[in-house]
Structure formats: C-alpha cells, structure tokens
Design a protein around this motif. Structure first.
Motif, mmCIF file in Angstrom:
data_model
loop_
_atom_site.group_PDB
_atom_site.id
_atom_site.type_symbol
_atom_site.label_atom_id
_atom_site.label_comp_id
_atom_site.label_asym_id
_atom_site.label_seq_id
_atom_site.Cartn_x
_atom_site.Cartn_y
_atom_site.Cartn_z
ATOM 1 N N VAL A 298 -6.872 -3.544 -12.028
ATOM 2 C CA VAL A 298 -7.153 -2.193 -11.535
ATOM 3 C C VAL A 298 -8.555 -2.140 -10.944
ATOM 4 C CG1 VAL A 298 -7.327 0.240 -12.142
ATOM 5 C CG2 VAL A 298 -5.625 -1.193 -13.274
ATOM 6 N N ARG A 299 -9.482 -2.740 -11.648
ATOM 7 C CA ARG A 299 -10.848 -2.771 -11.122
ATOM 8 C C ARG A 299 -10.905 -3.533 -9.812
ATOM 9 N NH1 ARG A 299 -14.912 -1.712 -14.978
ATOM 10 N NH2 ARG A 299 -14.042 -1.300 -17.045
ATOM 11 N N ALA A 300 -10.195 -4.631 -9.749
ATOM 12 C CA ALA A 300 -10.209 -5.436 -8.518
ATOM 13 C C ALA A 300 -9.616 -4.629 -7.366
ATOM 14 C CB ALA A 300 -9.404 -6.723 -8.729
ATOM 15 N N LEU A 301 -8.531 -3.921 -7.640
ATOM 16 C CA LEU A 301 -7.904 -3.087 -6.606
ATOM 17 C C LEU A 301 -8.887 -2.037 -6.105
ATOM 18 C CD1 LEU A 301 -5.399 -2.251 -5.009
ATOM 19 C CD2 LEU A 301 -4.751 -0.773 -6.912
ATOM 20 N N ALA A 302 -9.504 -1.340 -7.043
ATOM 21 C CA ALA A 302 -10.450 -0.294 -6.663
ATOM 22 C C ALA A 302 -11.592 -0.888 -5.837
ATOM 23 C CB ALA A 302 -10.986 0.401 -7.911
ATOM 24 N N ARG A 303 -12.070 -2.021 -6.270
ATOM 25 C CA ARG A 303 -13.181 -2.635 -5.552
ATOM 26 C C ARG A 303 -12.776 -2.988 -4.120
ATOM 27 N NH1 ARG A 303 -14.065 -7.429 -4.786
ATOM 28 N NH2 ARG A 303 -12.692 -8.209 -6.433
ATOM 29 N N LEU A 304 -11.609 -3.584 -3.969
ATOM 30 C CA LEU A 304 -11.132 -3.930 -2.629
ATOM 31 C C LEU A 304 -11.022 -2.686 -1.750
ATOM 32 C CD1 LEU A 304 -8.309 -6.519 -3.360
ATOM 33 C CD2 LEU A 304 -10.354 -6.907 -1.969
ATOM 34 N N LEU A 305 -10.430 -1.648 -2.309
ATOM 35 C CA LEU A 305 -10.142 -0.463 -1.507
ATOM 36 C C LEU A 305 -11.410 0.295 -1.122
ATOM 37 C CD1 LEU A 305 -6.971 0.814 -3.343
ATOM 38 C CD2 LEU A 305 -7.094 -0.210 -1.070
ATOM 39 N N HIS A 306 -12.461 0.121 -1.895
ATOM 40 C CA HIS A 306 -13.688 0.846 -1.565
ATOM 41 C C HIS A 306 -14.671 -0.014 -0.792
ATOM 42 C CE1 HIS A 306 -12.885 4.589 -3.618
ATOM 43 N NE2 HIS A 306 -12.323 3.886 -4.569
ATOM 44 N N ASN A 307 -14.214 -1.183 -0.387
ATOM 45 C CA ASN A 307 -15.104 -2.051 0.373
ATOM 46 C C ASN A 307 -15.077 -1.789 1.862
ATOM 47 O OD1 ASN A 307 -16.503 -3.430 -1.420
ATOM 48 N ND2 ASN A 307 -15.234 -5.271 -1.424
ATOM 49 N N PRO B 159 -14.918 -0.799 5.737
ATOM 50 C CA PRO B 159 -15.658 0.241 6.450
ATOM 51 C C PRO B 159 -14.810 1.512 6.527
ATOM 52 C CG PRO B 159 -15.524 -1.837 7.708
ATOM 53 C CD PRO B 159 -14.614 -1.958 6.564
ATOM 54 N N MET C 91 -17.498 -6.247 -12.202
ATOM 55 C CA MET C 91 -18.082 -5.004 -11.639
ATOM 56 C C MET C 91 -18.999 -4.354 -12.658
ATOM 57 S SD MET C 91 -16.210 -1.469 -10.768
ATOM 58 C CE MET C 91 -15.450 -1.856 -9.204
ATOM 59 N N TRP D 182 -11.673 -6.538 7.603
ATOM 60 C CA TRP D 182 -11.585 -7.149 6.280
ATOM 61 C C TRP D 182 -11.635 -8.663 6.404
ATOM 62 C CZ3 TRP D 182 -8.780 -4.976 1.600
ATOM 63 C CH2 TRP D 182 -8.873 -3.576 1.566
ATOM 64 N N ALA E 13 -9.130 3.633 -8.286
ATOM 65 C CA ALA E 13 -8.045 2.945 -7.583
ATOM 66 C C ALA E 13 -7.139 3.948 -6.876
ATOM 67 C CB ALA E 13 -7.235 2.101 -8.560
ATOM 68 N N LEU F 225 0.835 -1.198 0.000
ATOM 69 C CA LEU F 225 0.000 0.000 0.000
ATOM 70 C C LEU F 225 0.872 1.252 0.000
ATOM 71 C CD1 LEU F 225 -3.009 0.303 0.080
ATOM 72 C CD2 LEU F 225 -2.920 0.257 2.572
ATOM 73 N N LEU G 105 -2.186 -8.166 -5.369
ATOM 74 C CA LEU G 105 -2.300 -7.158 -6.424
ATOM 75 C C LEU G 105 -1.172 -6.142 -6.328
ATOM 76 C CD1 LEU G 105 -6.120 -6.395 -6.483
ATOM 77 C CD2 LEU G 105 -4.735 -7.242 -8.390
ATOM 78 N N LEU G 106 -0.940 -5.677 -5.113
ATOM 79 C CA LEU G 106 0.024 -4.586 -4.944
ATOM 80 C C LEU G 106 1.456 -5.039 -5.204
ATOM 81 C CD1 LEU G 106 -1.510 -2.866 -1.810
ATOM 82 C CD2 LEU G 106 -1.449 -1.993 -4.148
#
Lengths: 154, 154
Positions: free
Chosen positions: A142-151, A153, B1, B137, B23, A27, B148-149
């Motif tokens: 990239v989509r997977a990363l974004a999805r993870l990061l916006h999940n 709480p 997605m 998580w 992302a 990260l 991913l990272l």
DNA sequence: GCGGGATGGTTGACGCGTCATCGAATGTCG
DNA sequence: CGACATTCGATGACGCGTCAACCATCCCGC
C-alpha cells in the motif's frame, strides 16, 4: 518482471501489449473497486462520494465558506457539475449559499450544522472503508502504491 | 518511506492519515487523469471510452457476437448501463442486435463493418494516449505500478 | 403440461461529468 | 464616462452508472 515470448506482459490472467496498458487497466479496475467500497459506506446516510467530498472541503474551509469555482478547483471537476452538486446539497439543507457582497458575481457556499452532523456520522465508516479497500494487501505494498502514485508530475 | 512526527504520511504536498488514504487519493487522481487522456484520443471520432470498450470486446468476440449480460460481465458494469450503451452504439450503426433463436431472452450484439472501421481509426491514437499517460514516468515504475495493481485479490 | 421460480434484458428515475452557451457583474482602457 | 473583454456562475443537452421495478422467456418439478 518476466516478459513472455511474444513481448506481452502477463497479469493474473490477462496479458497486455505494454506496461502502460497493464497499468491503465489495473488503475481503472482498482479505482472502480475503491469507488464502490467508499460509496457503500456513505449510502446509509444517502450521501454520494462527490457530495461527501464537497462537504469535507467546506468543513475544512470553516465559517467563511468558499465560492463555487474554488470548490471546483479543489475537486478536479468542471464548474457546471459543481453548481448542480451544490444545488442538491442545498436542497438537503447541508449547505447554504449567499452572494459575496464584495463581488456580486461570486456565490459563497457554507456548510450548515446539519451538514456537519451528517459528515460526522459518516466520517468513521468512511475511514474504515478506506482501510478495507486494501484489507488483503501487505502494508508495504500500500505504501509503495501511494508512493508511486504521488510521484509523477501533475 | 519516512513517517512524519504526527504519524501522517506525506505526499507531494498533502499529508494523509494513513497509507490507505494516500493510496486512494492517488488512485482517484491518477485514474481521472488517465480517463481524460484516453477520452481525448477518442473524441475526434465521437467515441466515448465505454463505447470504445464495448466495440473492442465485440471485435474480440468475432462474428458470433455476444449477449448483453456477457458484455456487462466483461466490463465491470451493471446491466442497465450496458443496454443503453448498446442502444447508442446501434443508433450510430456500429453494432447490430438480434434475438438468440435458441434462447429468445437473449439479445446478441455484433459489431458491424462501420464499427470495425471506426475502431481501426482510433486504435492507434488510443494506444499512443495510453503510453502518453506515463510519459514522464520511469518505465520501471510503470511496471511496478502494474504489478501492484494486478496482485491484490479480486 | 403447467405453475412457480430463475434468468436475460428493458425502463424509469436520479446523480454525476462534460460541452456549449449564456447572463450578470466586474475590470480595463480609451 | 462608455464600450469591450474578462470572470463567475447557471442552464441545456447528452452520455454514463446505479437502483428499483418490470416483462418475457426458460427451466424444473410435479
């Protein structure tokens, strides 16, 4: 993902004590890379990333402008930083500040024409830099990363 | 997605112009959260995140210590920052610096006993903070994030 | 061995992030 | 109305990140 014999988690070369540690390191590395790439796109106009953020927020706010603390809220930042950020933007002539006549504690910041212009000038280079960060990634990742990061709480 | 009708990409509440933008925003927000959580774990000992990093690097280097530029390489950082970071660590008595007799341009930094002690005191709170970042998580998601990272090219 | 480039590191200057503290305006409650 | 708390924002102080400029040392070719 495989786990090595000693229970550590392999990255490209490093190994980590836990998935959380691997994620944190990745990260930081990734977001540092992103920060530099984006900053470079703004440099020709002598804008910093934070200044760009504030200007975009103010552009989005329209002609009414926004009080200092509201800006601070939209960035994740503490107030003092924002005050001085606005100082510098004002010195550049990109924003104006005036006291809210209805509540004279409030200082309302408002983007100027020059502010809009410099913003327009960097909008597109900035968007390109954003895409460039993931140039070598599969779009699916990239989509997977974004999805993870916006999940997670808040 | 799913993609919304106008081609934007939904996050929890925001919407983004591209997967890359989503992302990047998530990346910054998440790494900011992580930074604060970790910093909080170090605060009781008056250690900053960067100081902690350098101390860990030096502890890993053993008694031989490391020259300034090598430390700078292992962090992602520019030299001047590291010089002053080392200044502060030295003022705290956590490191020592001496010129390399074999190459007198080099300044070798070495962790002190006090440095090791403060490091030991925060090691465990730090590790707990690291896990705490992803408290909510699913472990599978943390692994996916880390994977991913650590994939993308340098 | 010596002159010029390369390498290792420091210093100055500036922007950002954060904590603690403060002053001014507002709101509240007796 | 007047004292007190609260809210908005500014200021001081310090650590970090980065650029540009600089000094010292080393290395290399002649």
């Amino acid at each position: 993902m495989a786990t090595t014999e000693d229970g550590s988690f392999p990255g490209s070369e490093e190994s980590f004590r836990s998935p959380a540690q691997a994620a944190v390191v990745g990260l930081f590395r990734m977001s540092d890379r992103a920060r530099r790439t984006l900053a470079e796109a703004l440099r020709p106009r002598d804008l910093t990333l934070q200044q760009f953020n504030v200007l975009r927020i103010l552009r989005g706010a329209g002609d009414g402008g926004l009080p200092t603390l509201t800006i601070a809220d939209r960035m994740v930042e503490q107030t003092p930083g924002v005050t001085r950020l606005l100082d510098r933007l004002q010195k550049q002539g990109w924003i104006e500040r005036r006291r809210d006549p209805g509540d004279r504690r409030r200082v309302v910041a408002c983007i100027t024409l020059e502010g809009r212009q410099v913003l327009e000038a960097v909008d597109e280079p900035f968007a390109r830099a954003e895409e460039d960060i993931f140039r070598d990634w599969a779009e699916e990742d990239v989509r997977a990363l974004a999805r993870l990061l916006h999940n997670g709480p808040p």
